[in-house]
Design a protein around this motif. Sequence first.
Motif, PDB file in Angstrom:
ATOM      1  N   ILE A 580     104.476  64.004 208.567  1.00 28.94           N
ATOM      2  CA  ILE A 580     104.352  64.048 210.020  1.00 28.94           C
ATOM      3  C   ILE A 580     102.867  64.043 210.374  1.00 28.94           C
ATOM      4  CG2 ILE A 580     104.814  65.381 212.117  1.00 28.94           C
ATOM      5  CD1 ILE A 580     107.278  66.532 210.666  1.00 28.94           C
ATOM      6  N   GLY A 581     102.504  63.153 211.283  1.00 31.04           N
ATOM      7  CA  GLY A 581     101.131  63.082 211.762  1.00 31.04           C
ATOM      8  C   GLY A 581     101.056  63.454 213.226  1.00 31.04           C
ATOM      9  N   VAL A 582      99.825  63.627 213.717  1.00 34.17           N
ATOM     10  CA  VAL A 582      99.616  63.971 215.115  1.00 34.17           C
ATOM     11  C   VAL A 582      98.437  63.168 215.634  1.00 34.17           C
ATOM     12  CG1 VAL A 582      98.158  65.961 214.540  1.00 34.17           C
ATOM     13  CG2 VAL A 582      99.308  65.863 216.768  1.00 34.17           C
ATOM     14  N   ALA A 583      98.554  62.699 216.865  1.00 35.57           N
ATOM     15  CA  ALA A 583      97.495  61.908 217.489  1.00 35.57           C
ATOM     16  C   ALA A 583      97.559  62.107 218.987  1.00 35.57           C
ATOM     17  CB  ALA A 583      97.633  60.417 217.140  1.00 35.57           C
ATOM     18  N   GLY A 584      96.471  61.752 219.667  1.00 37.69           N
ATOM     19  CA  GLY A 584      96.451  61.839 221.116  1.00 37.69           C
ATOM     20  C   GLY A 584      95.123  61.376 221.651  1.00 37.69           C
ATOM     21  N   ARG A 585      95.135  61.079 222.956  1.00 35.89           N
ATOM     22  CA  ARG A 585      93.945  60.550 223.618  1.00 35.89           C
ATOM     23  C   ARG A 585      93.459  61.495 224.712  1.00 35.89           C
ATOM     24  NH1 ARG A 585      93.190  58.523 228.235  1.00 35.89           N
ATOM     25  NH2 ARG A 585      91.219  57.423 228.609  1.00 35.89           N
ATOM     26  N   SER A 586      92.127  61.665 224.812  1.00 28.06           N
ATOM     27  CA  SER A 586      91.483  62.494 225.819  1.00 28.06           C
ATOM     28  C   SER A 586      91.959  63.942 225.643  1.00 28.06           C
ATOM     29  CB  SER A 586      91.762  61.944 227.221  1.00 28.06           C
ATOM     30  OG  SER A 586      90.953  62.576 228.170  1.00 28.06           O
ATOM     31  N   TYR A 587      92.633  64.526 226.647  1.00 32.27           N
ATOM     32  CA  TYR A 587      93.162  65.870 226.417  1.00 32.27           C
ATOM     33  C   TYR A 587      94.125  65.871 225.229  1.00 32.27           C
ATOM     34  CZ  TYR A 587      95.697  70.219 226.941  1.00 32.27           C
ATOM     35  OH  TYR A 587      96.276  71.439 226.686  1.00 32.27           O
ATOM     36  N   GLY A 588      94.861  64.764 225.056  1.00 30.43           N
ATOM     37  CA  GLY A 588      95.737  64.666 223.891  1.00 30.43           C
ATOM     38  C   GLY A 588      94.960  64.681 222.592  1.00 30.43           C
ATOM     39  N   GLY A 589      93.711  64.156 222.600  1.00 30.57           N
ATOM     40  CA  GLY A 589      92.856  64.260 221.423  1.00 30.57           C
ATOM     41  C   GLY A 589      92.447  65.689 221.160  1.00 30.57           C
ATOM     42  N   TYR A 590      92.122  66.427 222.230  1.00 28.95           N
ATOM     43  CA  TYR A 590      91.845  67.859 222.085  1.00 28.95           C
ATOM     44  C   TYR A 590      93.053  68.581 221.504  1.00 28.95           C
ATOM     45  CZ  TYR A 590      92.016  72.726 223.582  1.00 28.95           C
ATOM     46  OH  TYR A 590      92.195  74.092 223.597  1.00 28.95           O
ATOM     47  N   LEU A 591      94.234  68.298 222.051  1.00 33.49           N
ATOM     48  CA  LEU A 591      95.443  68.965 221.574  1.00 33.49           C
ATOM     49  C   LEU A 591      95.726  68.599 220.119  1.00 33.49           C
ATOM     50  CD1 LEU A 591      97.544  70.897 222.663  1.00 33.49           C
ATOM     51  CD2 LEU A 591      98.906  68.953 223.415  1.00 33.49           C
ATOM     52  N   THR A 592      95.391  67.372 219.724  1.00 31.80           N
ATOM     53  CA  THR A 592      95.543  66.956 218.331  1.00 31.80           C
ATOM     54  C   THR A 592      94.674  67.813 217.421  1.00 31.80           C
ATOM     55  OG1 THR A 592      96.131  64.679 218.865  1.00 31.80           O
ATOM     56  CG2 THR A 592      95.100  65.057 216.720  1.00 31.80           C
ATOM     57  N   LEU A 593      93.402  67.962 217.775  1.00 29.62           N
ATOM     58  CA  LEU A 593      92.499  68.776 216.959  1.00 29.62           C
ATOM     59  C   LEU A 593      92.957  70.226 216.925  1.00 29.62           C
ATOM     60  CD1 LEU A 593      89.058  67.325 218.114  1.00 29.62           C
ATOM     61  CD2 LEU A 593      90.219  66.904 215.936  1.00 29.62           C
ATOM     62  N   ALA A 594      93.382  70.736 218.087  1.00 21.95           N
ATOM     63  CA  ALA A 594      93.843  72.124 218.134  1.00 21.95           C
ATOM     64  C   ALA A 594      95.078  72.328 217.265  1.00 21.95           C
ATOM     65  CB  ALA A 594      94.131  72.519 219.579  1.00 21.95           C
ATOM     66  N   ALA A 595      95.999  71.369 217.288  1.00 18.99           N
ATOM     67  CA  ALA A 595      97.201  71.482 216.455  1.00 18.99           C
ATOM     68  C   ALA A 595      96.857  71.403 214.974  1.00 18.99           C
ATOM     69  CB  ALA A 595      98.185  70.375 216.835  1.00 18.99           C
ATOM     70  N   LEU A 596      95.920  70.541 214.607  1.00 22.07           N
ATOM     71  CA  LEU A 596      95.545  70.379 213.201  1.00 22.07           C
ATOM     72  C   LEU A 596      94.939  71.648 212.616  1.00 22.07           C
ATOM     73  CD1 LEU A 596      93.999  66.793 213.304  1.00 22.07           C
ATOM     74  CD2 LEU A 596      96.064  67.462 212.055  1.00 22.07           C
ATOM     75  N   VAL A 597      94.150  72.379 213.417  1.00 19.23           N
ATOM     76  CA  VAL A 597      93.507  73.584 212.876  1.00 19.23           C
ATOM     77  C   VAL A 597      94.345  74.833 213.096  1.00 19.23           C
ATOM     78  CG1 VAL A 597      91.217  72.572 213.149  1.00 19.23           C
ATOM     79  CG2 VAL A 597      92.144  74.005 214.983  1.00 19.23           C
ATOM     80  N   THR A 598      95.317  74.781 214.005  1.00 16.29           N
ATOM     81  CA  THR A 598      96.178  75.938 214.248  1.00 16.29           C
ATOM     82  C   THR A 598      97.404  75.914 213.344  1.00 16.29           C
ATOM     83  OG1 THR A 598      95.464  75.924 216.567  1.00 16.29           O
ATOM     84  CG2 THR A 598      97.394  77.256 216.023  1.00 16.29           C
ATOM     85  N   PHE A 599      97.922  74.729 213.071  1.00 15.78           N
ATOM     86  CA  PHE A 599      99.122  74.571 212.245  1.00 15.78           C
ATOM     87  C   PHE A 599      98.850  73.548 211.141  1.00 15.78           C
ATOM     88  CE2 PHE A 599     100.344  75.332 216.704  1.00 15.78           C
ATOM     89  CZ  PHE A 599     100.928  76.593 216.578  1.00 15.78           C
ATOM     90  N   PRO A 600      97.916  73.828 210.251  1.00 18.53           N
ATOM     91  CA  PRO A 600      97.522  72.815 209.256  1.00 18.53           C
ATOM     92  C   PRO A 600      98.633  72.430 208.297  1.00 18.53           C
ATOM     93  CG  PRO A 600      96.546  74.950 208.758  1.00 18.53           C
ATOM     94  CD  PRO A 600      97.148  75.079 210.107  1.00 18.53           C
ATOM     95  N   ASP A 601      99.629  73.300 208.114  1.00 15.24           N
ATOM     96  CA  ASP A 601     100.707  72.988 207.175  1.00 15.24           C
ATOM     97  C   ASP A 601     101.717  71.991 207.736  1.00 15.24           C
ATOM     98  OD1 ASP A 601      99.574  74.785 205.418  1.00 15.24           O
ATOM     99  OD2 ASP A 601     100.867  76.455 206.022  1.00 15.24           O
ATOM    100  N   LEU A 602     101.660  71.723 209.037  1.00 11.54           N
ATOM    101  CA  LEU A 602     102.663  70.862 209.649  1.00 11.54           C
ATOM    102  C   LEU A 602     102.301  69.382 209.601  1.00 11.54           C
ATOM    103  CD1 LEU A 602     103.725  72.808 212.886  1.00 11.54           C
ATOM    104  CD2 LEU A 602     104.858  72.764 210.660  1.00 11.54           C
ATOM    105  N   PHE A 603     101.019  69.056 209.409  1.00  9.27           N
ATOM    106  CA  PHE A 603     100.588  67.679 209.619  1.00  9.27           C
ATOM    107  C   PHE A 603      99.904  67.099 208.387  1.00  9.27           C
ATOM    108  CE2 PHE A 603     100.462  69.848 213.766  1.00  9.27           C
ATOM    109  CZ  PHE A 603     101.428  69.104 214.431  1.00  9.27           C
ATOM    110  N   ALA A 604     100.243  65.831 208.120  1.00 10.06           N
ATOM    111  CA  ALA A 604      99.677  65.122 206.974  1.00 10.06           C
ATOM    112  C   ALA A 604      98.534  64.209 207.367  1.00 10.06           C
ATOM    113  CB  ALA A 604     100.776  64.301 206.285  1.00 10.06           C
ATOM    114  N   VAL A 605      98.339  63.959 208.674  1.00 12.97           N
ATOM    115  CA  VAL A 605      97.271  63.084 209.134  1.00 12.97           C
ATOM    116  C   VAL A 605      97.066  63.345 210.616  1.00 12.97           C
ATOM    117  CG1 VAL A 605      98.807  61.154 209.729  1.00 12.97           C
ATOM    118  CG2 VAL A 605      96.425  60.688 209.123  1.00 12.97           C
ATOM    119  N   GLY A 606      95.854  63.073 211.099  1.00 18.07           N
ATOM    120  CA  GLY A 606      95.568  63.247 212.511  1.00 18.07           C
ATOM    121  C   GLY A 606      94.652  62.150 213.020  1.00 18.07           C
TER     122      GLY A 606
END
Length: 736
Positions: A580-606
């Motif tokens: 499972i990966g996560v991506a987003g643009r503008s605020y979605g990019g912020y939310l992507t980074l926040a999700a990657l560092v808050t829930f690192p075990d959930l995502f394989a790519v960002g």
Amino acid sequence: MLRPADPVSTGIPLQATAPGPESLAVDVPFPNALFPDVPFPDVPFPDLPVPRGGAGTRDLVDEWAAPPSVRCPSPGPGGTLAFVGDRTGPPALWIRGADGGEWVVDTGPGQVRSVMWSPDGAWIAVVVAPGGGERTEVRVLRPDGTELRTLAGAGAARPGGLDPADPVAATAVRWLAGGTALLVTEAGRSGLTHALAVDLSGRRRHLAAGLALQVCAVHEAAGRWRLLLREGPRGARRALVTQIDVQPVDVPPVDVQPVDVLPADAVAAGSAVPGGTVTALAGTFLADGSRVLIACDLGRERPGLLEVPLDADATPGPARLLAGRDDADLERLVLVDPATAVLSWNAGGRSELALCDLATGASRPLPPPPREVVTGLLSVADGATLMLALAGLTALGEVWTFDLAGARADGEPAYRCLVSHTPTAYPTVDLAAVDRAVVDLAVVDLAVVGAAGDHGPAGPPAQPVGYRLVRPVGLRFPAHDGLELSGWWYRPPAGPGPLPTLVYFHGGPEAQERPVLNPLFHALLAQGIAVFAPNVRGSTGFGRSFEEADHGEHRFAGITDAASAVRHLVDEGLAAPGRIGVAGRSYGGYLTLAALVTFPDLFAVGVDICGMADLETFYQHTEPWIGAPAVVKYGDPVTDRELLRALSPLHRMDALAAPLMVVHGANDTNVPLFEAEQTVAAARARGVPCEYLLFEGEGHEVAERANRLAFVRGVAGFVAARLTGAVAAESLGEAV
């Protein structure tokens, strides 16, 4: 650092001639209801306009990865039309002649954002972004491209000896005095936005100023103008009405006071509509100026149609609700006659149109539009015809008309495609519904249609190619705290079972993921990757409480919504854990980074696309007119420093584990390039694989078609390599 492909090698063929009028003016049949609820029912999708002359086979792979669009239509004299199009490269001013021919008009350097034909047909105003950034200019020119001049923004002459090169964001609102002057806004270094009347020689008169000021409507009468204004920070805006006395001459006099040196506390000189604040506002004055109709959420959970009476000096009285819905937001309205308005409602992401009797408030639904989302609404031909800018699952942007007088001879509603540059203007496309049970999925091939010949309007039998479109379904799921969330689930043509999945967050956050074509999604689907595009708290379209549910310290709950989305997909057997990966643009990019560092075990790519990494440095480097209105949403950079630091992903990059791609425009001054640079530096310092895709000549959005193609290829290849092990290809595929 990755570099975008050279435009010459992108494979997008330039079209020397535009389609003839017979291929654009096509009445399109469609079912009685398109996707009335979430999830979408399995209903037939409408036939799309096809040429009646030979179109020939083209490289549809590239065209679907970066399809051209048209938007912002503005009717001109004698059946002409100006619009923004990007078929030949960057967004530009296009004109469609009365005979259906189309051509591009040079407006000088920069990407064209909007166009507006003057009432007398003598001039066209354009908003242009030099370098694709936030610092825009208002220019005017003759329809033949002559007499080009800058009236507002950087480069325009301004009173008081101020430097014309000072950063400014300028927008054209409407023509005044029959086309002899323009009403514009300029946002500058003070953080305030000013409303100005500027004549064609550059003389200007100051009208109002305020934080994030927007002029929503104007009423001109002898000796005075009335303005409907929206002013204030995000989430706490006021609806104002002001009256300005003017001399009875065509051209407004120049203001003796330099508009850029007004006192810092200068605000719009107007009276607030009683009843509280609003989140969004649109409106129009009635013919005599004694009342104003507004679409907003004043005193309501969802935006509706309100009527506000005005006294002799334009002081507003209490608003009266004319039309409201508990399941939809009113987005747009237009008067078609003094007693009737057409309303455009956002119902679960899809647009619905209705005729509203202004005397009684009674509404009658109009036939569903042929595309899912109305992005612009105009009344033309003395109210007999609607002109609509539309977007949908098979089109980024098109211009249509609707005859309000009635149906066609065959009983179908009289929608007519006026201008379309998307590939859907040539092939017949059928979208396959994604079965909620995730079994026996049928996805119909994209087909090229050649000359119609004797085969009828649909052309000869379709020849399949190797690219497919998928219709999404809507999913609802609970957040960690029980709040209902929703999103759009796109599943590729694959067998049953969980799939590699990318979770994609929209920007804003005051925006909404809606059923419109996203080429990146389909590039991923073509490689066997599912896409889930949720609307987490803070999104619009679900009521004011939902939109305000991520303010300040509640943003932590918005970040946790990312984990709630992933867990729902896994629990339902839709997404494959570990892929499972996560991506987003503008605020979605912020939310992507926040999700990657808050829930690192959930995502394989960002993939972070022009997102903020540090809210403190965002405030320091963004444009003043962008940062100042954001304090209610994110927090105050002075009084809420600890909160901003706690919410900033940059300060938790030691938890980053997934490979990361960072995408940014070199000229972005909304989320400045510094945010991308420090994200890349922090990821690489951590030892995490990090690729950096930088687009020269682009701002907060990647707008030029060659760059959009490079973006889709780069991101899809990066994600596929991490979720499926696929080797990134030079293109999305070849025709079969």
